[in-house]
Design an enzyme around this catalytic site. Structure first.
Site, PDB file in Angstrom:
ATOM      1  CE  LYS A 107      -3.983   1.899   2.572  1.00  0.00           C
ATOM      2  NZ  LYS A 107      -4.862   1.711   3.741  1.00  0.00           N
ATOM      3  CB  SER A 136      -8.253   0.658   5.444  1.00  0.00           C
ATOM      4  OG  SER A 136      -8.976   1.842   5.323  1.00  0.00           O
ATOM      5  CB  SER A 173      -8.184   3.448   2.520  1.00  0.00           C
ATOM      6  OG  SER A 173      -7.324   2.945   3.523  1.00  0.00           O
TER       7      SER A 173
HETATM    8  N1  GLN Z   1     -13.119   4.188   6.315  1.00  0.00           N
HETATM    9  C1  GLN Z   1     -12.441   4.546   7.520  1.00  0.00           C
HETATM   10  C2  GLN Z   1     -11.963   5.966   7.444  1.00  0.00           C
HETATM   11  O1  GLN Z   1     -12.130   6.573   6.441  1.00  0.00           O
HETATM   12  C3  GLN Z   1     -11.286   3.619   7.763  1.00  0.00           C
HETATM   13  C4  GLN Z   1     -10.088   3.933   6.954  1.00  0.00           C
HETATM   14  C5  GLN Z   1      -8.908   3.096   7.309  1.00  0.00           C
HETATM   15  O2  GLN Z   1      -9.008   2.053   7.949  1.00  0.00           O
HETATM   16  N2  GLN Z   1      -7.745   3.579   6.953  1.00  0.00           N
HETATM   17  O3  GLN Z   1     -11.450   6.498   8.371  1.00  0.00           O
END
Ligand code: GLN
Length: 493
Positions: free
Chosen positions: A78, A177, A153
């Protein structure tokens, strides 16, 4: 050529014939050249020739018997995990030209075991989002249905794995994510217990919530990667002081389930927002578990209805503080500064190089931390967080795991959720409790609605990854879905 689908399978090929790695690299790059224009999982893909050179070095090590554990593995990472000499953007214009001078600890550990980093994957900007649509560069498409999002994400990491563009990948999970994109691509994604995996070199979003973890095509592969990346790191003060026992999690794959497994289902994880087909698949998995001797029981945690607001207060507060370092001066996005005031430069850089969702989080985060509101929001959220953690720990003192659908809805179409932040945040309802409480949580492929994958989430006690993986492996074998290969790439297998 037949492409091995799991790390163990790949290892067998490589042990029989080290030169197979070269064939494998060619195969993966052939898949990439036909599939990548359709799915767009990578922000930065390393050139084939460069990876072949790395592969040749690994082959030489195998032949001189000095090779590590991950020979032949092509790992997608990532793009918020720092890679020395490889551009690391966080999918943000702010860092679009940033080439780090060092490696994250997890990357160092992968390299020590002779894995090869194949490229850096697309994500929501600074990991803020659940669909990968918040990338400043482009959206990644779900290989199971190109009209839908792959989740986020870590959407690029999950897509690269599902679409056979990498052996396995790393993502990061602040509020779901890793698990969300795993659920949406029929891959296996683990958010480890807080402190098990070093965060050194992970570009921070919300430090108290996030962990790096593997996204793979099988539970065994997750165990292998966890073995490599976990363990104490003096460079991360929150990493727990446990020795690294080589092969510990891999050995958990050989274990039998000892006694009757007790599964708790939390009523509040089945709110009105949950889609009927998701529920149906989830229940069919539960039925199978029950007929295989699992004990399933419903419990209630009324406080869980505050999990989402609690998460979004804490995550935005930490984000607003972390993102204050991007001033366009020290590194990252630059503009002309001569003759301009500090205020002008600063606000120009930040308004140009941050996307809308990032700005929204900075605003919300600064607000909840501001004088007069701190007690009302941040402090209160911290207390609720503690209550939620205590309640979940209490349940886990009499149950082995807590099960739920990973995501309450099927993979949305592009644009369906992103236009309304609250609709977007609602997708995280079942994933954020694990981050608020630090618990390990995994998403397993549970089944399909048409060709759309549904994920099954299991949470367990702190640092009980061995038990969690043993149970997951049992369920994986029982359901017999993994490794699940999308139609799009099936002819490559
Ligand atoms: N969707 C959540 C957020 O936007 C989790 C994102 C993540 O785990 N990085 O904060």
């Amino acid at each position: 050529m037949k492409a091995p689908l799991t790390i163990n399978e790949l290892k067998e090929y490589v042990m029989n014939d080290p030169d197979f790695i070269l064939e494998y690299v060619e195969k993966i790059y052939d898949v990439i050249s036909s599939i990548e224009p359709k799915v767009r999982a990578f922000i930065t893909l390393r050139p084939r020739e460069e990876v072949i050179r790395d592969a040749e070095a690994v082959i030489a090590k195998i032949k001189s018997r000095t090779a590590g554990y991950l020979v032949g593995c092509l790992i997608a990472v990532k793009d918020n995990i720092i890679t020395k000499g490889i551009r690391t953007t966080c999918a943000s214009r702010m860092l679009q030209d940033f080439v780090p001078p060092y490696n994250a600890t997890v990357v160092e550990r992968l390299r020590e075991e002779d894995a090869i980093i194949i490229g850096k994957t697309n994500m929501d900007e600074f990991a803020m989002g659940s669909t990968t649509e918040n990338s400043a560069f482009f959206s990644t498409r779900n290989p199971w249905d190109l009209t839908r999002v792959p989740g986020g994400s870590s959407g690029g990491s999950a897509t690269a794995v599902a679409a056979l563009e990498a052996t396995a990948s790393l993502g990061s999970d602040t509020g779901g994510s890793i698990r969300a994109p795993a659920a949406y691509t029929a891959t296996v994604g683990l958010k480890p217990s807080y402190g098990l995996v070093s965060r050194f070199g992970l570009i921070a979003y919300a430090n108290s919530l996030e962990q790096i973890g593997p996204i793979c095509r099988s539970v065994s592969d997750v165990a292998v990667l966890l073995d490599v990346i976990s363990g104490f790191d003096p460079r991360d003060s929150t990493s727990i002081k446990r020795g690294r026992q080589r092969g510990f999690y891999t050995a958990c794959m050989e274990r039998e389930l000892e006694s009757e497994i007790k599964v708790a289902i939390i009523r509040e994880m089945f709110s009105d927002g949950i889609e009927a087909p998701v529920k149906t698949i989830f229940n069919s998995v539960l039925d199978k578990l029950e007929s295989n001797g699992f004990h399933v029981e419903e419990v209630s945690v009324p406080e869980l209805k505050y999990a989402l607001p609690t998460y979004y207060i804490i995550a935005t507060a930490e984000a607003s503080s972390n993102l204050a370092r991007y001033d366009g001066i020290r590194y990252g996005y630059h503009i002309v500064v001569e003759g301009r005031s500090w205020y002008d430069v600063y606000s120009d850089v930040r308004s140009t190089a941050f996307g809308d969702e990032v700005k929204r989080r900075i605003l919300v985060g600064s607000f909840v931390l501001s004088a007069g509101y701190y007690d009302e929001y941040y402090l209160r959220a911290s207390k609720v967080r503690r209550v939620i953690r205590d309640r979940l720990l209490r349940i886990l003192s009499s149950f082995d795991v807590i099960a739920s659908p990973t995501m309450p809805v099927l993979p949305p179409r592009f644009g369906e959720r992103i236009t309304d932040p609250l609709k977007l945040y609602a997708m995280d309802v079942n994933t954020v409790p694990a981050n608020l409480s630090g618990l390990p949580a995994i998403s397993l492929p549970a089944g399909f609605v048409g060709n759309l994958p549904v994920g099954f989430q299991l949470m367990s006690k702190m640092f009980s990854e061995c038990e969690l993986l043993t149970i997951s492996k049992f369920i994986e074998d029982l359901l017999n879905i993994a490794p699940a290969i999308p139609e799009l790439v099936r002819h490559h297998v």
